[in-house]
Design an enzyme around this catalytic site. Structure first.
Site, PDB file in Angstrom:
ATOM      1  N   ASP A   1      -7.960  -5.340  -0.160  1.00 41.91           N
ATOM      2  CA  ASP A   1      -8.414  -6.089  -1.334  1.00 41.91           C
ATOM      3  C   ASP A   1      -8.120  -7.579  -1.228  1.00 41.91           C
ATOM      4  OD1 ASP A   1      -9.471  -3.960  -2.789  1.00 41.91           O
ATOM      5  OD2 ASP A   1      -7.462  -3.287  -3.275  1.00 41.91           O
TER       6      ASP A   1
ATOM      7  N   HIS B   1       0.839  -1.188   0.000  1.00 43.21           N
ATOM      8  CA  HIS B   1       0.000   0.000   0.000  1.00 43.21           C
ATOM      9  C   HIS B   1       0.872   1.234   0.000  1.00 43.21           C
ATOM     10  CE1 HIS B   1      -3.142   2.840   1.117  1.00 43.21           C
ATOM     11  NE2 HIS B   1      -3.972   1.926   0.653  1.00 43.21           N
TER      12      HIS B   1
HETATM   13  N1  ACO Z   1       4.445  -7.552  -4.852  1.00 46.36           N
HETATM   14  C1  ACO Z   1       5.793  -7.541  -4.983  1.00 46.36           C
HETATM   15  N2  ACO Z   1       6.558  -6.439  -4.820  1.00 46.36           N
HETATM   16  C2  ACO Z   1       5.923  -5.291  -4.503  1.00 46.36           C
HETATM   17  C3  ACO Z   1       4.526  -5.220  -4.338  1.00 46.36           C
HETATM   18  C4  ACO Z   1       3.776  -6.414  -4.516  1.00 46.36           C
HETATM   19  N3  ACO Z   1       2.429  -6.420  -4.369  1.00 46.36           N
HETATM   20  N4  ACO Z   1       4.165  -3.962  -4.025  1.00 46.36           N
HETATM   21  C5  ACO Z   1       5.300  -3.257  -3.997  1.00 46.36           C
HETATM   22  N5  ACO Z   1       6.356  -4.053  -4.277  1.00 46.36           N
HETATM   23  C6  ACO Z   1       7.784  -3.652  -4.304  1.00 46.36           C
HETATM   24  C7  ACO Z   1       8.105  -2.869  -5.573  1.00 46.36           C
HETATM   25  O1  ACO Z   1       8.589  -3.720  -6.596  1.00 46.36           O
HETATM   26  C8  ACO Z   1       9.158  -1.908  -5.077  1.00 46.36           C
HETATM   27  O2  ACO Z   1      10.386  -2.595  -5.024  1.00 46.36           O
HETATM   28  P1  ACO Z   1      11.768  -1.804  -5.293  1.00 46.36           P
HETATM   29  O3  ACO Z   1      11.867  -0.773  -4.207  1.00 46.36           O
HETATM   30  O4  ACO Z   1      12.796  -2.874  -5.195  1.00 46.36           O
HETATM   31  O5  ACO Z   1      11.641  -1.203  -6.659  1.00 46.36           O
HETATM   32  C9  ACO Z   1       8.735  -1.595  -3.652  1.00 46.36           C
HETATM   33  O6  ACO Z   1       7.958  -2.723  -3.224  1.00 46.36           O
HETATM   34  C10 ACO Z   1       7.891  -0.342  -3.523  1.00 46.36           C
HETATM   35  O7  ACO Z   1       6.830  -0.418  -4.446  1.00 46.36           O
HETATM   36  P2  ACO Z   1       6.155   0.841  -5.155  1.00 46.36           P
HETATM   37  O8  ACO Z   1       5.412   0.384  -6.375  1.00 46.36           O
HETATM   38  O9  ACO Z   1       7.171   1.921  -5.335  1.00 46.36           O
HETATM   39  O10 ACO Z   1       5.151   1.294  -4.039  1.00 46.36           O
HETATM   40  P3  ACO Z   1       3.890   2.198  -4.243  1.00 46.36           P
HETATM   41  O11 ACO Z   1       3.620   2.826  -2.947  1.00 46.36           O
HETATM   42  O12 ACO Z   1       4.071   3.102  -5.430  1.00 46.36           O
HETATM   43  O13 ACO Z   1       2.750   1.141  -4.667  1.00 46.36           O
HETATM   44  C11 ACO Z   1       0.909  -0.299  -4.649  1.00 46.36           C
HETATM   45  C12 ACO Z   1       1.727   0.733  -3.865  1.00 46.36           C
HETATM   46  C13 ACO Z   1       0.500   0.256  -6.023  1.00 46.36           C
HETATM   47  C14 ACO Z   1      -0.380  -0.606  -3.891  1.00 46.36           C
HETATM   48  C15 ACO Z   1       1.778  -1.583  -4.815  1.00 46.36           C
HETATM   49  O14 ACO Z   1       2.140  -2.103  -3.555  1.00 46.36           O
HETATM   50  C16 ACO Z   1       1.083  -2.653  -5.660  1.00 46.36           C
HETATM   51  O15 ACO Z   1       1.157  -2.610  -6.885  1.00 46.36           O
HETATM   52  N6  ACO Z   1       0.364  -3.630  -4.990  1.00 46.36           N
HETATM   53  C17 ACO Z   1      -0.379  -4.636  -5.685  1.00 46.36           C
HETATM   54  C18 ACO Z   1      -1.716  -4.056  -6.151  1.00 46.36           C
HETATM   55  C19 ACO Z   1      -2.677  -3.856  -4.991  1.00 46.36           C
HETATM   56  O16 ACO Z   1      -2.894  -4.717  -4.170  1.00 46.36           O
HETATM   57  N7  ACO Z   1      -3.323  -2.664  -4.983  1.00 46.36           N
HETATM   58  C20 ACO Z   1      -4.336  -2.328  -3.981  1.00 46.36           C
HETATM   59  C21 ACO Z   1      -3.953  -1.138  -3.184  1.00 46.36           C
HETATM   60  S1  ACO Z   1      -5.098  -0.861  -1.885  1.00 46.36           S
HETATM   61  C22 ACO Z   1      -6.421  -0.132  -2.589  1.00 46.36           C
HETATM   62  O17 ACO Z   1      -6.407   0.468  -3.646  1.00 46.36           O
HETATM   63  C23 ACO Z   1      -7.703  -0.220  -1.881  1.00 46.36           C
END
Ligand code: ACO
Length: 429
Positions: free
Chosen positions: A364, A306
């Site tokens: 989710d 998140h």
């Molecule tokens: N699985 C594996 N790795 C992940 C995940 C994941 N679900 N989420 C983040 N990471 C990793 C990224 O690869 C990144 O790694 P790095 O630093 O080595 O490059 C690091 O964690 C940070 O990730 P970001 O994408 O920069 O974090 P951000 O805050 O932008 O993204 C998000 C948050 C979009 C929710 C992300 O965690 C994601 O894509 N999750 C999966 C989709 C999801 O479940 N979305 C629902 C959100 S809640 C809602 O809307 C109600």
């Protein structure tokens, strides 16, 4: 007047910037005059460090895993309150008295039907349309049916538009569902509560009425409550940006629905269930965890991580408990998807990659499991999120319209393109 200031030093300039303190959360540096004073922009793709508005509705402390609506913690609201009371709280700022709640509930209940001519809109969609596509179109089209609540400068019309959207969204979502499965539309029944009415509109058929189980209705209401608002997330910011131009409320909420659909936002619950199905059996979990950790593989564990919560998602905690209750009631503990979900959660939480990056199951992850057990297809997960979030979008929209500081949203950019060059005739290229 700001009591603190920040200093920005660059080139031969030193600029003093006012600072403001919120009632909770980090101080903010006011950069609104920076371009005029220093001829520079700030750069913050994804708005990770930018407060775009003043708000009194929702507060999140991502480090502590805290979510407050008008100061009240989400776990207390989920346990002791119910969705329409939370709607009142979000819209008007205080918990209602018994008389206020009764009046609000009756106003919402009396607006649950949609204009009969809107049925033609539904029928114009392809039979296999995604219910989100239908909701997006139908909600946008509400401005063509409810002209008497599109003048945003009139507080009474804003109020009527708000009640209409909260009241009609379950009817629209249920009708979108019925259309895609080829069943007749079920009209709302005003003797039922909000969640029971929605379940009945989704699952009843003319030849057999649907008997609403109070445990399922409570779980549905809890899902609505837990999704009601979430500060300045992507879809809420979309609603604010769309309305900053003065667009009518129905068009703005349709914009929010479009944004919510994406798999990084509201679409994650559908994507999560599809992922669990793709994993299929518990023995394949390590393979998918390895893929999620692989930098060269775009795959992510859906329902994990998140932008704001870096400890745990308080909504996920409540839903996990709800999931146990619902699955127990429905007797589906042996469900394959559920087994994969439980084991995936266990293995991911024990993996240092997820711990270091502070990736936890989000709301989710569990909502999809409950909705699947209730009998909803995955395509309905995001529409249910959209109907729940409507009150949040509307509360934030109303707050923005009434804010004297409101102006059209217009971000700037770090231009990386060509500079001035002369047009070349086609035969010379
Ligand atoms: N699985 C594996 N790795 C992940 C995940 C994941 N679900 N989420 C983040 N990471 C990793 C990224 O690869 C990144 O790694 P790095 O630093 O080595 O490059 C690091 O964690 C940070 O990730 P970001 O994408 O920069 O974090 P951000 O805050 O932008 O993204 C998000 C948050 C979009 C929710 C992300 O965690 C994601 O894509 N999750 C999966 C989709 C999801 O479940 N979305 C629902 C959100 S809640 C809602 O809307 C109600």
């Amino acid at each position: 007047m700001a009591d603190k200031t920040a200093k920005l030093i660059f080139d031969d300039k030193e600029i003093e910037l006012p600072m403001m303190s919120p009632t909770a959360g980090p101080d903010v540096i006011d950069i609104s005059k920076l371009y005029a004073q220093g001829n520079v922009f700030t750069y913050d793709p994804g708005f990770t460090s930018t407060a775009a508005c003043d708000s009194t509705i929702t507060y999140i402390d991502g480090g502590k895993g805290e979510l407050l609506h008008r100061g009240y913690p989400i776990d207390q609201l989920a346990k002791d309150s119910h969705y329409l009371e939370v709607c009142y709280l979000l819209l008007y700022g205080e918990l209602p008295s018994a008389a206020q709640l009764e009046d609000f509930e009756s106003r919402v209940t009396n607006h649950t039907m949609i204009h009969e001519q809107m049925m033609f809109l539904f029928r114009g969609f392809r039979r296999d349309a995604h219910p989100m596509a239908i909701m997006n179109g139908v909600v946008g089209a509400m401005s063509a049916f409810y002209h008497d609540s599109t003048d945003i400068s009139d507080p009474w019309q804003r109020e009527v538009a708000s009640i209409r959207m909260i009241a009609k969204m379950p009817t629209i979502a249920a009708m979108a569902y019925k259309f895609t499965i080829g069943q007749p539309f079920v009209y709302p029944r005003n003797d039922l509560d909000y969640a029971s009415n929605f379940l009945r509109m989704c699952f009843s058929v003319p030849c057999e009425d649907y008997q609403v189980n109070p445990i399922l209705s409570r779980a549905m209401d809890r899902i609505f409550t837990l999704h009601a608002d979430h500060e300045q997330n992507a879809s809420t910011s979309t609603v604010r940006l769309a309305s900053s131009s003065g667009a009518n409320p129905f068009a703005c909420i349709a914009a929010g629905i479009a944004c919510l659909w994406g798999p990084a936002h509201g679409g994650a619950n559908q994507a999560c269930l599809e992922m669990l199905r793709e994993i299929g059996t518990v023995d394949r979990i390590p393979e998918f965890i390895a893929r999620a950790k692989d930098k060269n593989d775009p795959f992510r564990l859906m329902g994990f991580g998140h932008r704001v919560y870096k400890n745990f998602d308080p909504r996920a905690k409540v839903l996990k408990q709800s999931a146990d209750e619902v699955l127990d009631l429905l007797g589906v503990e042996d469900n394959a998807v559920l087994q994969v979900a439980k084991e995936l959660e266990k293995q991911a939480l024990a993996d240092p990659y997820f711990a270091e990056k502070k990736l936890f199951p989000n709301v989710d992850f569990y909502s999809g499991i409950i909705l699947e057990a209730m009998g909803f297809p995955t395509s309905m997960f995001t529409p249910i999120f959209a109907l729940s979030r409507t009150v949040g979008w509307i509360s934030q929209w109303k707050e923005m319209i009434a804010d004297p500081k409101m102006k059209i949203g217009r971000p700037r950019q770090l231009y990386q393109g060509e500079t001035l060059r002369n047009y070349v005739d086609i035969e010379k290229r």
